[in-house]
Design a protein around this motif. Structure first.
Motif, PDB file in Angstrom:
ATOM      1  N   SER A 139       1.245  -1.059  -0.195  1.00 49.30           N
ATOM      2  CA  SER A 139      -0.402  -0.073   0.268  1.00 49.30           C
ATOM      3  C   SER A 139       0.549   1.026   0.003  1.00 49.30           C
ATOM      4  O   SER A 139       1.575   0.998   0.299  1.00 49.30           O
ATOM      5  CB  SER A 139      -0.789  -0.011   1.336  1.00 49.30           C
ATOM      6  N   HIS A 141       0.649   5.887   0.698  1.00 50.45           N
ATOM      7  CA  HIS A 141      -0.470   6.783   0.302  1.00 50.45           C
ATOM      8  C   HIS A 141      -0.204   8.071   0.044  1.00 50.45           C
ATOM      9  O   HIS A 141       1.497   8.276   0.230  1.00 50.45           O
ATOM     10  CB  HIS A 141      -0.465   7.456   1.830  1.00 50.45           C
ATOM     11  N   VAL A 172      -3.602   4.978  -1.532  1.00 51.76           N
ATOM     12  CA  VAL A 172      -4.333   5.948  -0.933  1.00 51.76           C
ATOM     13  C   VAL A 172      -3.790   7.204  -1.207  1.00 51.76           C
ATOM     14  O   VAL A 172      -3.238   7.548  -0.919  1.00 51.76           O
ATOM     15  CB  VAL A 172      -4.527   5.416   0.673  1.00 51.76           C
ATOM     16  N   THR A 216      -8.146   4.139  -3.146  1.00 55.85           N
ATOM     17  CA  THR A 216      -9.330   5.164  -2.315  1.00 55.85           C
ATOM     18  C   THR A 216      -8.804   6.779  -2.483  1.00 55.85           C
ATOM     19  O   THR A 216      -7.267   7.217  -2.206  1.00 55.85           O
ATOM     20  CB  THR A 216      -9.195   4.756  -0.896  1.00 55.85           C
ATOM     21  N   GLY A 218     -10.539  10.210   0.263  1.00 53.62           N
ATOM     22  CA  GLY A 218     -11.580  10.337   1.576  1.00 53.62           C
ATOM     23  C   GLY A 218     -11.949  11.626   0.592  1.00 53.62           C
ATOM     24  O   GLY A 218     -11.862  12.266  -0.208  1.00 53.62           O
ATOM     25  N   LEU A 248     -14.048   7.439   0.727  1.00 49.18           N
ATOM     26  CA  LEU A 248     -13.780   7.640   2.538  1.00 49.18           C
ATOM     27  C   LEU A 248     -14.911   8.090   3.359  1.00 49.18           C
ATOM     28  O   LEU A 248     -14.306   9.399   2.930  1.00 49.18           O
ATOM     29  CB  LEU A 248     -13.246   6.748   3.244  1.00 49.18           C
ATOM     30  N   ILE A 256      -7.109  10.343   6.224  1.00 52.70           N
ATOM     31  CA  ILE A 256      -7.875   8.950   5.950  1.00 52.70           C
ATOM     32  C   ILE A 256      -6.226   7.541   6.287  1.00 52.70           C
ATOM     33  O   ILE A 256      -6.175   6.229   6.472  1.00 52.70           O
ATOM     34  CB  ILE A 256      -7.804   8.569   4.359  1.00 52.70           C
ATOM     35  N   ASP A 259      -5.624   6.246   9.811  1.00 46.61           N
ATOM     36  CA  ASP A 259      -7.619   5.015   9.791  1.00 46.61           C
ATOM     37  C   ASP A 259      -6.749   4.451   9.148  1.00 46.61           C
ATOM     38  O   ASP A 259      -7.062   3.308  10.093  1.00 46.61           O
ATOM     39  CB  ASP A 259      -8.282   5.505   9.150  1.00 46.61           C
ATOM     40  N   MET A 260      -5.350   4.013   8.327  1.00 48.56           N
ATOM     41  CA  MET A 260      -4.778   2.667   8.583  1.00 48.56           C
ATOM     42  C   MET A 260      -4.112   2.638   9.625  1.00 48.56           C
ATOM     43  O   MET A 260      -4.096   0.723   9.612  1.00 48.56           O
ATOM     44  CB  MET A 260      -3.186   3.105   6.713  1.00 48.56           C
ATOM     45  N   THR A 265     -11.821   0.933  11.808  1.00 47.48           N
ATOM     46  CA  THR A 265     -12.059   1.729  11.268  1.00 47.48           C
ATOM     47  C   THR A 265     -12.399   1.231  10.045  1.00 47.48           C
ATOM     48  O   THR A 265     -12.109   0.114   9.585  1.00 47.48           O
ATOM     49  CB  THR A 265     -11.283   3.101  10.560  1.00 47.48           C
ATOM     50  N   ARG A 266     -13.050   2.114   9.093  1.00 48.83           N
ATOM     51  CA  ARG A 266     -13.406   1.281   7.620  1.00 48.83           C
ATOM     52  C   ARG A 266     -11.857   1.421   6.850  1.00 48.83           C
ATOM     53  O   ARG A 266     -11.523   0.077   5.946  1.00 48.83           O
ATOM     54  CB  ARG A 266     -14.364   2.051   7.102  1.00 48.83           C
ATOM     55  N   MET A 267     -11.190   1.908   7.085  1.00 46.01           N
ATOM     56  CA  MET A 267      -9.509   2.286   6.465  1.00 46.01           C
ATOM     57  C   MET A 267      -8.836   1.232   6.561  1.00 46.01           C
ATOM     58  O   MET A 267      -8.234   0.074   6.109  1.00 46.01           O
ATOM     59  CB  MET A 267      -9.473   3.763   6.514  1.00 46.01           C
TER      60      MET A 267
END
Length: 283
Positions: A139, A141, A172, A216, A218, A248, A256, A259-260, A265-267
């Protein structure tokens, strides 16, 4: 009234400094608490380093998940972004938090090569730290999302793809078209050339089949981040690939990534799903 550049995150994100301070504190706590091996060298450069974090009581071989930090390619280091390891190890995987050389010390081609080098090192040396080379995911960001995309994409000038066995990618809030960056407030720091924009914009790359990819962003991010996520998914679609596009709710460019590191959380859930996808796609 002067309009704020849509990439100027410190000026656009509410409570930017508070969220940044919270992320730094979370990283320090993760580095102090989790079982880890720091500063593993994946190359010869001073910043060719990564930190490995391990689930408590885990027995190998375990899935490996690599995280690539953001900072518009010229800021930050791995010590600032240890906190995603919380979710990764809670998922029963080994977290690899990667560092890379920063612009202006190198150019974009070198950055792409470095993250590919880190991925290959993790796969090739998996047995030395209890990892499963057949369950590798990654992943990234922001700028890290841009770099992570090239683990499974061939730039227009490249004769072949990277040949990295990555089973799943979580991109992300990434930057997938460098054109707008080259006309933004960032250009004096980055000095992007026309050649770099043409060669290293993921929307113009040849996405490779294989990994399951989630893209993804935000809900509260600025318009360019939404547009570029959509353009990347469309580019993949033109190659017959299906990238999953996810927005999100209530999150911005800073929360965002925060929250990883929060499994509840959803993230955090999307990060766990990415790791699970690498397990499910073993040969």
């Amino acid at each position: 009234m002067t309009q704020i550049d849509p990439f100027d995150i410190p000026r656009l994100v509410p409570d930017f400094e508070a969220v940044k301070s919270g992320n730094l504190a979370a990283s320090a706590a993760s580095r102090a608490r989790l079982q880890a091996r720091f500063d593993r060298a994946y190359g010869a450069g001073a910043r060719h380093r990564l930190d490995l974090f391990f689930p408590e009581g885990g027995t190998g071989p375990l899935p490996i998940h690599m995280f690539i930090h953001g900072g518009y390619w010229y800021l930050n280091d791995k010590e600032m972004f240890a906190f995603p390891a919380e979710t990764i190890v809670a998922s029963g995987a080994i977290a690899a938090i990667v560092e890379y050389t920063l612009i202006p010390n190198v150019r974009m081609a070198q950055l792409v090569d470095e993250v590919r080098q880190a991925a290959r090192w993790l796969i090739e040396h998996a047995a030395s730290f209890g990892g499963d080379p057949n369950a590798f995911s990654a992943s990234g960001h922001s700028a890290g999302g841009h770099l992570a995309s090239y683990l499974a994409a061939r730039a227009p000038h490249e004769a072949a793809g990277p040949d990295i066995d990555v089973k799943a990618l979580l991109l992300v809030s990434g930057l997938y078209d460098l054109g707008p960056i080259s006309t933004s407030y960032l250009q004096p720091s980055l000095g992007l050339t026309e050649e770099e924009v043409a060669r290293f914009s993921p929307v113009g790359a040849a996405q490779q089949p294989g990994p399951r990819v989630k893209v993804t962003v935000g809900q509260n991010e600025t318009e360019p981040f939404h547009r570029q996520a959509e353009e990347l998914c469309l580019a993949a679609g033109r190659r017959g690939l299906s990238y999953e596009r996810i927005t999100l709710p209530e999150l911005d460019h800073m929360t965002i990534v925060r929250d990883m590191g929060r499994p509840e959380t959803r993230m955090g859930g999307l990060l766990r799903e990415t790791i699970e996808a690498s397990r499910a796609r073993r040969p």
